[in-house]
Motif scaffolding. Structure first.
Motif, PDB file in Angstrom:
ATOM      1  N   GLN A  46       0.844  -1.205   0.000  1.00 53.48           N
ATOM      2  CA  GLN A  46       0.000   0.000   0.000  1.00 53.48           C
ATOM      3  C   GLN A  46       0.878   1.253   0.000  1.00 53.48           C
ATOM      4  O   GLN A  46       0.599   2.218  -0.714  1.00 53.48           O
ATOM      5  CB  GLN A  46      -0.900  -0.024   1.236  1.00 53.48           C
ATOM      6  N   TRP A  47       1.931   1.239   0.798  1.00 55.04           N
ATOM      7  CA  TRP A  47       2.880   2.357   0.850  1.00 55.04           C
ATOM      8  C   TRP A  47       3.500   2.587  -0.535  1.00 55.04           C
ATOM      9  O   TRP A  47       3.588   3.721  -1.003  1.00 55.04           O
ATOM     10  CB  TRP A  47       3.944   2.085   1.905  1.00 55.04           C
ATOM     11  N   LEU A  48       3.911   1.515  -1.192  1.00 53.57           N
ATOM     12  CA  LEU A  48       4.497   1.644  -2.527  1.00 53.57           C
ATOM     13  C   LEU A  48       3.486   2.201  -3.520  1.00 53.57           C
ATOM     14  O   LEU A  48       3.845   2.999  -4.403  1.00 53.57           O
ATOM     15  CB  LEU A  48       5.046   0.307  -3.009  1.00 53.57           C
ATOM     16  N   ASN A  49       2.233   1.804  -3.379  1.00 52.21           N
ATOM     17  CA  ASN A  49       1.186   2.355  -4.246  1.00 52.21           C
ATOM     18  C   ASN A  49       1.037   3.859  -4.037  1.00 52.21           C
ATOM     19  O   ASN A  49       0.921   4.615  -5.009  1.00 52.21           O
ATOM     20  CB  ASN A  49      -0.149   1.650  -3.998  1.00 52.21           C
ATOM     21  N   VAL A  50       1.029   4.289  -2.779  1.00 52.93           N
ATOM     22  CA  VAL A  50       0.930   5.724  -2.477  1.00 52.93           C
ATOM     23  C   VAL A  50       2.117   6.457  -3.081  1.00 52.93           C
ATOM     24  O   VAL A  50       1.963   7.493  -3.743  1.00 52.93           O
ATOM     25  CB  VAL A  50       0.855   5.964  -0.949  1.00 52.93           C
ATOM     26  N   LEU A  51       3.302   5.917  -2.869  1.00 60.25           N
ATOM     27  CA  LEU A  51       4.510   6.545  -3.385  1.00 60.25           C
ATOM     28  C   LEU A  51       4.495   6.620  -4.916  1.00 60.25           C
ATOM     29  O   LEU A  51       4.754   7.680  -5.493  1.00 60.25           O
ATOM     30  CB  LEU A  51       5.731   5.764  -2.896  1.00 60.25           C
ATOM     31  N   ASN A  52       4.167   5.518  -5.564  1.00 62.30           N
ATOM     32  CA  ASN A  52       4.115   5.505  -7.023  1.00 62.30           C
ATOM     33  C   ASN A  52       3.034   6.433  -7.568  1.00 62.30           C
ATOM     34  O   ASN A  52       3.232   7.092  -8.588  1.00 62.30           O
ATOM     35  CB  ASN A  52       3.899   4.083  -7.548  1.00 62.30           C
ATOM     36  N   ASP A  54       1.961   9.207  -6.144  1.00 67.05           N
ATOM     37  CA  ASP A  54       2.423  10.580  -5.991  1.00 67.05           C
ATOM     38  C   ASP A  54       3.557  10.929  -6.950  1.00 67.05           C
ATOM     39  O   ASP A  54       3.731  12.102  -7.281  1.00 67.05           O
ATOM     40  CB  ASP A  54       2.822  10.847  -4.542  1.00 67.05           C
ATOM     41  N   MET A  55       4.304   9.928  -7.385  1.00 68.81           N
ATOM     42  CA  MET A  55       5.380  10.170  -8.360  1.00 68.81           C
ATOM     43  C   MET A  55       4.878   9.984  -9.795  1.00 68.81           C
ATOM     44  O   MET A  55       5.656  10.045 -10.729  1.00 68.81           O
ATOM     45  CB  MET A  55       6.559   9.235  -8.077  1.00 68.81           C
ATOM     46  N   ASP A  56       3.560   9.744  -9.923  1.00 69.56           N
ATOM     47  CA  ASP A  56       2.931   9.539 -11.227  1.00 69.56           C
ATOM     48  C   ASP A  56       3.579   8.373 -11.977  1.00 69.56           C
ATOM     49  O   ASP A  56       3.850   8.450 -13.165  1.00 69.56           O
ATOM     50  CB  ASP A  56       2.988  10.830 -12.060  1.00 69.56           C
ATOM     51  N   GLU A  57       3.804   7.266 -11.226  1.00 70.62           N
ATOM     52  CA  GLU A  57       4.471   6.101 -11.794  1.00 70.62           C
ATOM     53  C   GLU A  57       3.685   4.806 -11.599  1.00 70.62           C
ATOM     54  O   GLU A  57       4.269   3.725 -11.635  1.00 70.62           O
ATOM     55  CB  GLU A  57       5.875   5.950 -11.192  1.00 70.62           C
ATOM     56  N   LEU A  58       2.374   4.905 -11.423  1.00 67.78           N
ATOM     57  CA  LEU A  58       1.560   3.693 -11.313  1.00 67.78           C
ATOM     58  C   LEU A  58       1.488   3.014 -12.674  1.00 67.78           C
ATOM     59  O   LEU A  58       1.422   3.684 -13.706  1.00 67.78           O
ATOM     60  CB  LEU A  58       0.140   4.027 -10.871  1.00 67.78           C
ATOM     61  N   ASP A  59       1.496   1.691 -12.670  1.00 70.54           N
ATOM     62  CA  ASP A  59       1.374   0.994 -13.949  1.00 70.54           C
ATOM     63  C   ASP A  59      -0.093   0.958 -14.383  1.00 70.54           C
ATOM     64  O   ASP A  59      -1.004   1.283 -13.623  1.00 70.54           O
ATOM     65  CB  ASP A  59       2.003  -0.401 -13.903  1.00 70.54           C
ATOM     66  N   GLU A  60      -0.315   0.577 -15.623  1.00 74.30           N
ATOM     67  CA  GLU A  60      -1.642   0.614 -16.232  1.00 74.30           C
ATOM     68  C   GLU A  60      -2.671  -0.202 -15.450  1.00 74.30           C
ATOM     69  O   GLU A  60      -3.808   0.238 -15.261  1.00 74.30           O
ATOM     70  CB  GLU A  60      -1.562   0.107 -17.680  1.00 74.30           C
ATOM     71  N   ASP A  61      -2.286  -1.380 -14.979  1.00 70.16           N
ATOM     72  CA  ASP A  61      -3.218  -2.225 -14.213  1.00 70.16           C
ATOM     73  C   ASP A  61      -3.683  -1.526 -12.941  1.00 70.16           C
ATOM     74  O   ASP A  61      -4.858  -1.600 -12.572  1.00 70.16           O
ATOM     75  CB  ASP A  61      -2.573  -3.566 -13.857  1.00 70.16           C
ATOM     76  N   ASP A  62      -2.757  -0.852 -12.267  1.00 65.85           N
ATOM     77  CA  ASP A  62      -3.126  -0.129 -11.047  1.00 65.85           C
ATOM     78  C   ASP A  62      -4.066   1.023 -11.360  1.00 65.85           C
ATOM     79  O   ASP A  62      -5.018   1.276 -10.621  1.00 65.85           O
ATOM     80  CB  ASP A  62      -1.880   0.389 -10.329  1.00 65.85           C
ATOM     81  N   LEU A  63      -3.802   1.722 -12.437  1.00 70.72           N
ATOM     82  CA  LEU A  63      -4.655   2.852 -12.820  1.00 70.72           C
ATOM     83  C   LEU A  63      -6.076   2.405 -13.143  1.00 70.72           C
ATOM     84  O   LEU A  63      -7.020   3.189 -13.003  1.00 70.72           O
ATOM     85  CB  LEU A  63      -4.049   3.591 -14.015  1.00 70.72           C
ATOM     86  N   GLU A  64      -6.227   1.163 -13.567  1.00 76.27           N
ATOM     87  CA  GLU A  64      -7.545   0.642 -13.922  1.00 76.27           C
ATOM     88  C   GLU A  64      -8.238  -0.052 -12.751  1.00 76.27           C
ATOM     89  O   GLU A  64      -9.388  -0.458 -12.870  1.00 76.27           O
ATOM     90  CB  GLU A  64      -7.421  -0.316 -15.105  1.00 76.27           C
ATOM     91  N   ASP A  65      -7.562  -0.170 -11.621  1.00 77.35           N
ATOM     92  CA  ASP A  65      -8.120  -0.805 -10.432  1.00 77.35           C
ATOM     93  C   ASP A  65      -8.937   0.240  -9.659  1.00 77.35           C
ATOM     94  O   ASP A  65      -8.378   1.105  -8.982  1.00 77.35           O
ATOM     95  CB  ASP A  65      -6.990  -1.371  -9.579  1.00 77.35           C
ATOM     96  N   GLU A  66     -10.271   0.136  -9.753  1.00 72.70           N
ATOM     97  CA  GLU A  66     -11.142   1.151  -9.153  1.00 72.70           C
ATOM     98  C   GLU A  66     -10.949   1.290  -7.651  1.00 72.70           C
ATOM     99  O   GLU A  66     -10.893   2.400  -7.122  1.00 72.70           O
ATOM    100  CB  GLU A  66     -12.612   0.826  -9.442  1.00 72.70           C
ATOM    101  N   GLU A  67     -10.872   0.167  -6.960  1.00 75.10           N
ATOM    102  CA  GLU A  67     -10.727   0.204  -5.501  1.00 75.10           C
ATOM    103  C   GLU A  67      -9.406   0.870  -5.100  1.00 75.10           C
ATOM    104  O   GLU A  67      -9.367   1.700  -4.193  1.00 75.10           O
ATOM    105  CB  GLU A  67     -10.798  -1.215  -4.939  1.00 75.10           C
TER     106      GLU A  67
END
Length: 99
Positions: A46-52, A54-67
């Motif tokens: 979860q921490w890595l998700n927050v960090l990514n 905020d750095m605008d570095e989430l991968d496509e799958d994460d960006l499509e994960d509504e929750e």
């Protein structure tokens, strides 16, 4: 503290605990983190998700994960999570020493 300040504070704690080599995500490191700081692998992810996010570095799958995105876009929920994570990191002074 706001979201960015909390992220900075958690980063300082992560650097303190894991040192120059950083956290590699190995199972023994997660076990150590759980036993010394009560931080779970899920919390670290979860921490890595927050960090990514905020750095605008989430991968496509994460960006499509509504929750996931609902959480990451909820500033209050993220701040509560970061405050708790920071509290856990500040609960101990031991740093990781690989065997």
């Amino acid at each position: 503290m706001n979201r960015n300040e909390l992220i900075d504070q958690v980063m300082l704690e992560v650097d303190r605990v894991w040192g120059n080599d950083g956290f590699g995500g190995e199972s023994e490191e997660y076990e150590w983190l759980q036993s010394h700081y009560e931080i779970t692998e899920d919390e670290d992810v979860q921490w890595l998700n927050v960090l990514n996010y905020d750095m605008d570095e989430l991968d496509e799958d994460d960006l499509e994960d509504e929750e996931k995105m609902q959480f990451l876009e909820d500033d209050e929920a993220v701040c509560k999570f970061l405050i708790e994570l920071l509290r856990k990191y500040q609960s101990n002074t031991i740093d990781y020493q690989p065997e």
